[in-house]
Design a protein around this motif. Structure first.
Motif, PDB file in Angstrom:
ATOM      1  N   ALA A 189      -6.443   2.811  13.246  1.00 38.58           N
ATOM      2  CA  ALA A 189      -7.361   1.698  13.526  1.00 38.58           C
ATOM      3  C   ALA A 189      -7.528   0.792  12.312  1.00 38.58           C
ATOM      4  O   ALA A 189      -7.658  -0.440  12.454  1.00 38.58           O
ATOM      5  N   THR A 190      -7.499   1.367  11.095  1.00 36.69           N
ATOM      6  CA  THR A 190      -7.625   0.531   9.894  1.00 36.69           C
ATOM      7  C   THR A 190      -6.380  -0.309   9.642  1.00 36.69           C
ATOM      8  O   THR A 190      -6.435  -1.312   8.927  1.00 36.69           O
ATOM      9  N   GLN A 191      -5.253   0.109  10.236  1.00 35.66           N
ATOM     10  CA  GLN A 191      -3.980  -0.562   9.972  1.00 35.66           C
ATOM     11  C   GLN A 191      -3.664  -1.666  10.984  1.00 35.66           C
ATOM     12  O   GLN A 191      -2.760  -2.467  10.759  1.00 35.66           O
ATOM     13  N   ASP A 192      -4.409  -1.709  12.074  1.00 37.84           N
ATOM     14  CA  ASP A 192      -4.072  -2.603  13.187  1.00 37.84           C
ATOM     15  C   ASP A 192      -3.845  -4.047  12.764  1.00 37.84           C
ATOM     16  O   ASP A 192      -2.896  -4.695  13.202  1.00 37.84           O
ATOM     17  N   LYS A 193      -4.729  -4.568  11.903  1.00 36.14           N
ATOM     18  CA  LYS A 193      -4.630  -5.978  11.529  1.00 36.14           C
ATOM     19  C   LYS A 193      -4.270  -6.161  10.053  1.00 36.14           C
ATOM     20  O   LYS A 193      -4.340  -7.267   9.523  1.00 36.14           O
ATOM     21  N   LEU A 194      -3.876  -5.072   9.415  1.00 34.23           N
ATOM     22  CA  LEU A 194      -3.608  -5.132   7.979  1.00 34.23           C
ATOM     23  C   LEU A 194      -2.221  -5.685   7.676  1.00 34.23           C
ATOM     24  O   LEU A 194      -2.056  -6.593   6.867  1.00 34.23           O
ATOM     25  N   ALA A 195      -1.197  -5.117   8.314  1.00 37.56           N
ATOM     26  CA  ALA A 195       0.193  -5.584   8.176  1.00 37.56           C
ATOM     27  C   ALA A 195       0.629  -5.701   6.713  1.00 37.56           C
ATOM     28  O   ALA A 195       1.208  -6.701   6.304  1.00 37.56           O
ATOM     29  N   PRO A 229       3.041  -4.359   3.579  1.00 31.91           N
ATOM     30  CA  PRO A 229       4.211  -3.532   3.281  1.00 31.91           C
ATOM     31  C   PRO A 229       3.749  -2.157   2.799  1.00 31.91           C
ATOM     32  O   PRO A 229       2.830  -2.068   1.980  1.00 31.91           O
ATOM     33  N   THR A 230       4.392  -1.114   3.307  1.00 35.87           N
ATOM     34  CA  THR A 230       3.892   0.246   3.085  1.00 35.87           C
ATOM     35  C   THR A 230       4.998   1.164   2.600  1.00 35.87           C
ATOM     36  O   THR A 230       6.070   1.233   3.202  1.00 35.87           O
ATOM     37  N   TYR A 231       4.717   1.866   1.507  1.00 35.85           N
ATOM     38  CA  TYR A 231       5.584   2.957   1.079  1.00 35.85           C
ATOM     39  C   TYR A 231       4.976   4.246   1.615  1.00 35.85           C
ATOM     40  O   TYR A 231       3.788   4.531   1.400  1.00 35.85           O
ATOM     41  N   LEU A 232       5.780   5.041   2.322  1.00 34.54           N
ATOM     42  CA  LEU A 232       5.308   6.263   2.960  1.00 34.54           C
ATOM     43  C   LEU A 232       5.932   7.483   2.288  1.00 34.54           C
ATOM     44  O   LEU A 232       7.156   7.584   2.189  1.00 34.54           O
ATOM     45  N   SER A 233       5.086   8.409   1.847  1.00 34.82           N
ATOM     46  CA  SER A 233       5.557   9.643   1.221  1.00 34.82           C
ATOM     47  C   SER A 233       5.026  10.830   2.026  1.00 34.82           C
ATOM     48  O   SER A 233       3.820  10.932   2.267  1.00 34.82           O
ATOM     49  N   ILE A 234       5.928  11.707   2.430  1.00 33.10           N
ATOM     50  CA  ILE A 234       5.562  12.849   3.271  1.00 33.10           C
ATOM     51  C   ILE A 234       5.866  14.147   2.538  1.00 33.10           C
ATOM     52  O   ILE A 234       7.024  14.459   2.242  1.00 33.10           O
ATOM     53  N   ASP A 235       4.812  14.899   2.228  1.00 33.15           N
ATOM     54  CA  ASP A 235       4.977  16.281   1.765  1.00 33.15           C
ATOM     55  C   ASP A 235       4.658  17.167   2.966  1.00 33.15           C
ATOM     56  O   ASP A 235       3.531  17.154   3.482  1.00 33.15           O
ATOM     57  N   LYS A 236       5.626  17.937   3.400  1.00 33.40           N
ATOM     58  CA  LYS A 236       5.467  18.702   4.632  1.00 33.40           C
ATOM     59  C   LYS A 236       4.457  19.831   4.521  1.00 33.40           C
ATOM     60  O   LYS A 236       4.141  20.478   5.525  1.00 33.40           O
ATOM     61  N   GLN A 284       0.855  -1.174   0.000  1.00 25.59           N
ATOM     62  CA  GLN A 284       0.000   0.000   0.000  1.00 25.59           C
ATOM     63  C   GLN A 284       0.901   1.238   0.000  1.00 25.59           C
ATOM     64  O   GLN A 284       2.074   1.170   0.402  1.00 25.59           O
ATOM     65  N   VAL A 285       0.357   2.347  -0.455  1.00 18.42           N
ATOM     66  CA  VAL A 285       1.082   3.611  -0.461  1.00 18.42           C
ATOM     67  C   VAL A 285       0.316   4.599   0.409  1.00 18.42           C
ATOM     68  O   VAL A 285      -0.893   4.790   0.218  1.00 18.42           O
ATOM     69  N   VAL A 286       1.000   5.179   1.379  1.00 17.95           N
ATOM     70  CA  VAL A 286       0.406   6.158   2.294  1.00 17.95           C
ATOM     71  C   VAL A 286       1.119   7.487   2.062  1.00 17.95           C
ATOM     72  O   VAL A 286       2.350   7.565   2.173  1.00 17.95           O
ATOM     73  N   ILE A 287       0.347   8.508   1.722  1.00 17.65           N
ATOM     74  CA  ILE A 287       0.897   9.814   1.356  1.00 17.65           C
ATOM     75  C   ILE A 287       0.323  10.874   2.285  1.00 17.65           C
ATOM     76  O   ILE A 287      -0.899  10.998   2.416  1.00 17.65           O
ATOM     77  N   HIS A 318       7.521  -1.572  11.303  1.00 15.41           N
ATOM     78  CA  HIS A 318       8.369  -2.318  10.374  1.00 15.41           C
ATOM     79  C   HIS A 318       7.681  -2.603   9.035  1.00 15.41           C
ATOM     80  O   HIS A 318       8.322  -3.143   8.129  1.00 15.41           O
ATOM     81  N   ASP A 319       6.403  -2.240   8.912  1.00 15.46           N
ATOM     82  CA  ASP A 319       5.727  -2.412   7.625  1.00 15.46           C
ATOM     83  C   ASP A 319       6.218  -1.394   6.589  1.00 15.46           C
ATOM     84  O   ASP A 319       5.980  -1.565   5.395  1.00 15.46           O
ATOM     85  N   ILE A 320       6.882  -0.323   7.047  1.00 14.37           N
ATOM     86  CA  ILE A 320       7.394   0.689   6.106  1.00 14.37           C
ATOM     87  C   ILE A 320       8.600   0.117   5.372  1.00 14.37           C
ATOM     88  O   ILE A 320       9.629  -0.182   5.966  1.00 14.37           O
ATOM     89  N   ILE A 321       8.460  -0.040   4.073  1.00 11.94           N
ATOM     90  CA  ILE A 321       9.534  -0.646   3.260  1.00 11.94           C
ATOM     91  C   ILE A 321      10.231   0.383   2.376  1.00 11.94           C
ATOM     92  O   ILE A 321      11.181   0.057   1.659  1.00 11.94           O
ATOM     93  N   GLY A 322       9.782   1.633   2.424  1.00 11.54           N
ATOM     94  CA  GLY A 322      10.410   2.713   1.676  1.00 11.54           C
ATOM     95  C   GLY A 322       9.719   4.018   2.007  1.00 11.54           C
ATOM     96  O   GLY A 322       8.559   4.020   2.434  1.00 11.54           O
TER      97      GLY A 322
END
Length: 290
Positions: free
Chosen positions: A187-193, A195-202, A88-91, A233-237
């Motif tokens: 709460a939506t992520q609790d049981k999802l586990a 791999p997650t790519y995280l992108s942060i625009d400040k 999944q991608v979280v931005i 640890h689900d953050i893979i990038g």
């Protein structure tokens, strides 16, 4: 800590101890804000052999005007993931970055391209307060990833009635406070586990927290910290944009579009002061993502 990488288009990131810095000043005019698919692919071909294959730290790209480079960083993960082993991608962004742009790809259109990738199961854009999702701009948004349930907008204090009329209510999660939004997402992520790519625009942060080149949201740093901790640890990038920088385009269409986005000129003394504050925030984020 994994080695951070700086894609240095605009000298806005500053020095990060132990980082791998890749000089890209020659690409600034072509890539900043937006570019043709040809120029985008040319940069990708240039960058590919310069980056480690995997196991590197957060990538800092400078101004949010380069946020479309997140697409390249996510595309590289195709060698490790697939439709049967997805990510999944979280931005975090004050804007949906899912707008129509017929001339190639730009910092406000790249999310729709990510949503097309077969190994990306879902894209969450968190903290949107921008008028880009208001009624007046509804058809500037690319609707297909929303209809296909590949993309969710997590919004704050905005009238998005148009989504209901177009049958897109389930693609919008609307909240009155950032605390409420972050709690619901965690709460939506609790049981999802996944791999997650995280992108942060400040620019998702309140202007009382930090200054960026763009109109800004309502989040505080602890909202980012709580989410990073929950994903763990689900953050893979990951990548970080939203540095403050000043640039005057040579290309006429970029001058016109950037003026429509009301990016202000910044006095030199303020630029240096605010970049120093950005640098301290980057250190915090790198520690959290370490």
């Amino acid at each position: 800590m994994k080695t951070p990488i700086i894609l240095n288009f605009d000298n806005s990131v500053g020095n990060i101890d132990g980082a791998l810095t890749i000089s890209l000043a020659d690409y600034q005019e072509r890539i900043r804000f937006g570019c043709s698919q040809q120029h985008y692919r040319s940069l990708c071909e240039h960058l590919a052999p310069l980056l480690p294959d995997h196991h590197y730290g957060p990538v800092l790209m400078g101004s949010g005007d380069y946020h479309h480079l997140s697409l390249f960083l996510i595309e590289r993960l195709a060698q490790h993931y697939s439709a049967t082993n997805p990510i999944q991608v979280v931005i975090f962004d004050n804007h949906p970055d899912n707008m129509r742009f017929p001339f190639g790809i730009h910092c406000g259109s790249w999310v729709s391209h990510v949503a097309k990738l077969p190994f990306v199961s879902h894209v969450h854009v968190m903290g949107i307060c921008s008028n880009d999702i208001g009624n007046a701009h509804c058809f500037e948004n690319r609707l297909l990833p929303l209809y296909r349930k590949k993309l969710t907008y997590w919004t704050l204090n905005h009238n998005t009635q148009w989504a209901k009329y177009l049958g897109l209510s389930k693609a919008f999660r609307c909240f009155h406070s950032a605390d409420e939004m972050i709690s619901a997402f965690i709460a939506t992520q609790d049981k999802l586990a996944l791999p997650t790519y995280l992108s942060i625009d400040k620019d998702v942060l309140s202007e009382h927290v930090i200054k960026t080149n763009w109109d800004q949201g309502q989040l505080a740093v602890y909202h980012l910290a709580d989410t990073i901790t929950a994903l763990g640890h689900d953050i893979i990038g990951s990548d970080i944009t939203g540095e403050l920088s000043s640039y005057h385009y040579q290309t006429r269409w970029k001058r016109v579009l950037s003026s429509l986005d009301a990016q202000p000129d910044i006095a030199l003394d303020k630029l240096h002061e605010w970049q120093g504050e950005q640098h301290q925030l980057n250190r915090q984020l790198l520690t959290l993502l370490g």
